[in-house]
Design a protein around this motif. Structure first.
Motif, mmCIF file in Angstrom:
data_model
loop_
_atom_site.group_PDB
_atom_site.id
_atom_site.type_symbol
_atom_site.label_atom_id
_atom_site.label_comp_id
_atom_site.label_asym_id
_atom_site.label_seq_id
_atom_site.Cartn_x
_atom_site.Cartn_y
_atom_site.Cartn_z
ATOM 1 N N MET A 137 56.015 25.357 42.072
ATOM 2 C CA MET A 137 57.350 24.928 42.131
ATOM 3 C C MET A 137 58.291 26.303 41.591
ATOM 4 N N PRO A 138 59.303 26.480 41.915
ATOM 5 C CA PRO A 138 60.224 27.513 41.447
ATOM 6 C C PRO A 138 60.368 27.136 40.030
ATOM 7 N N THR A 139 60.734 28.132 39.499
ATOM 8 C CA THR A 139 61.073 27.743 37.841
ATOM 9 C C THR A 139 62.511 27.359 37.821
ATOM 10 N N LYS A 145 67.493 31.212 27.816
ATOM 11 C CA LYS A 145 68.254 31.789 28.855
ATOM 12 C C LYS A 145 68.946 30.761 29.616
ATOM 13 N N GLY A 146 68.608 29.691 29.970
ATOM 14 C CA GLY A 146 68.999 28.817 30.545
ATOM 15 C C GLY A 146 68.347 28.196 31.975
ATOM 16 N N ALA A 147 69.411 27.440 32.576
ATOM 17 C CA ALA A 147 68.921 26.846 33.791
ATOM 18 C C ALA A 147 69.120 28.138 35.012
ATOM 19 N N VAL A 149 69.495 28.944 39.278
ATOM 20 C CA VAL A 149 70.288 28.294 40.283
ATOM 21 C C VAL A 149 69.817 27.327 41.065
ATOM 22 N N ILE A 150 68.484 27.291 41.323
ATOM 23 C CA ILE A 150 68.061 26.081 42.092
ATOM 24 C C ILE A 150 67.627 24.844 41.387
ATOM 25 N N ARG A 151 67.734 25.030 40.146
ATOM 26 C CA ARG A 151 67.506 23.880 39.229
ATOM 27 C C ARG A 151 69.155 23.099 39.063
ATOM 28 N N GLN A 152 69.982 23.839 39.130
ATOM 29 C CA GLN A 152 71.420 23.654 39.127
ATOM 30 C C GLN A 152 71.943 23.011 40.188
ATOM 31 N N ASN A 153 71.387 23.618 41.590
ATOM 32 C CA ASN A 153 71.773 22.863 42.638
ATOM 33 C C ASN A 153 71.143 21.617 42.683
ATOM 34 N N VAL A 154 69.877 21.262 42.302
ATOM 35 C CA VAL A 154 69.270 20.025 42.304
ATOM 36 C C VAL A 154 69.882 19.102 41.253
#
Length: 270
Positions: A137-139, A145-147, A149-154
């Motif tokens: 799975m993508p990180t 450091k924080g979230a 981009v893919i996590r923020q989109n989800v």
């Protein structure tokens, strides 16, 4: 959140696992009642609700316990993806209620449908956990450091879906005036608030992150309250709790009740 000058992380070792286990147990009660109601009614709306609650519960349970051994990214990935799938299920419940639902009457098919649906939920979480633990799975989150981009989109889309489901359900409550729908819409709103808090969190275990965790734990309680409200309404009317929930969720149930009690031919025009 806006005026906090430093990021402080609070992560007692077993607090999150125990809270998420409590969420799982509460959700199992809701999923069981949804199963029993579906077996009686055959309404797809109820099946979607059961799948949505169970998906979130399984994701929270596994994410909460795996954070001890595997760290924040595994926890965030599993929970956020599980919440995303759960939001799709709850929006599916809304769409099924708004449209012309296909009601299943055959008991063997209803048992098959609910069995396959719950098995699909369980299997999806197992696959999600396996993919996350094997780094397929993508990180989603890098502590310090924080979230990504893919996590923020989800998380962003999960927030939107939960918010939409909550507003549609509350609008349905305004027409039906059923307390079950009122508490259910608030539970969905709490899940939306939780996802918004997670969207803002600078670190896993931060204060704003615990606001999000508190919101989804409270949402589990609101799901139970919604079921309790349905039970009280059933006792007040002398009906079974399952039939009461069916009446709240199905706009065509009153005609079904009439047709089930008359022996004469009935012709309807739509």
């Amino acid at each position: 959140y806006l005026f906090l000058s430093a990021v402080r992380v609070y992560e007692p070792e077993f607090l999150l696992p125990f809270l998420n286990t409590a969420v799982f147990l509460a959700a199992c009660v809701v999923a069981y009642i949804a199963r029993q109601t579906y077996l009686i009614s055959g309404l797809p709306t109820i099946l979607w609700i059961g799948c949505g609650v169970l998906t979130l519960a399984l994701a929270a349970l596994t994410a909460g316990w795996l954070i001890i051994s595997f760290g924040p990214n595994v926890n965030v990935t599993i929970f956020n993806m599980g919440a995303f799938l759960a939001s799709i299920c709850h929006l599916g419940a809304v769409m099924a209620n708004l449209g012309k639902s296909h009601v299943e009457f055959d008991l063997s098919r209803k048992k098959r449908n609910v069995g396959l649906a719950y098995l699909a939920v369980f299997s999806s979480i197992v696959v999600l956990v396996a993919l996350t633990l094997t780094d397929h799975m993508p990180t989603f989150f890098i502590q310090g450091k924080g979230a990504t981009v893919i996590r923020q989109n989800v998380v962003g889309w999960t927030f939107i879906l939960f918010l939409a489901a909550s507003l549609f359900t509350f609008n349905h409550f305004r027409r039906k005036k059923a307390s079950f729908l009122y508490w259910y819409s608030l539970a969905l709103m709490l899940l939306a608030i939780a996802m918004f808090a997670f969207f803002l969190e600078p670190a896993v275990g931060s204060i704003i992150g615990w606001v999000g965790r508190s919101a989804y734990v409270l949402a589990a309680g609101y799901f139970l309250i919604s079921i309790s409200a349905g039970l009280r309404a059933a006792r007040a009317r002398g009906l079974s709790p399952y039939r009461t929930i069916m009446e709240v969720l199905d706009r065509g149930l009153n005609w079904q009740g009439i047709l089930a009690t008359v022996s004469d031919a009935v012709v309807s025009f739509t």
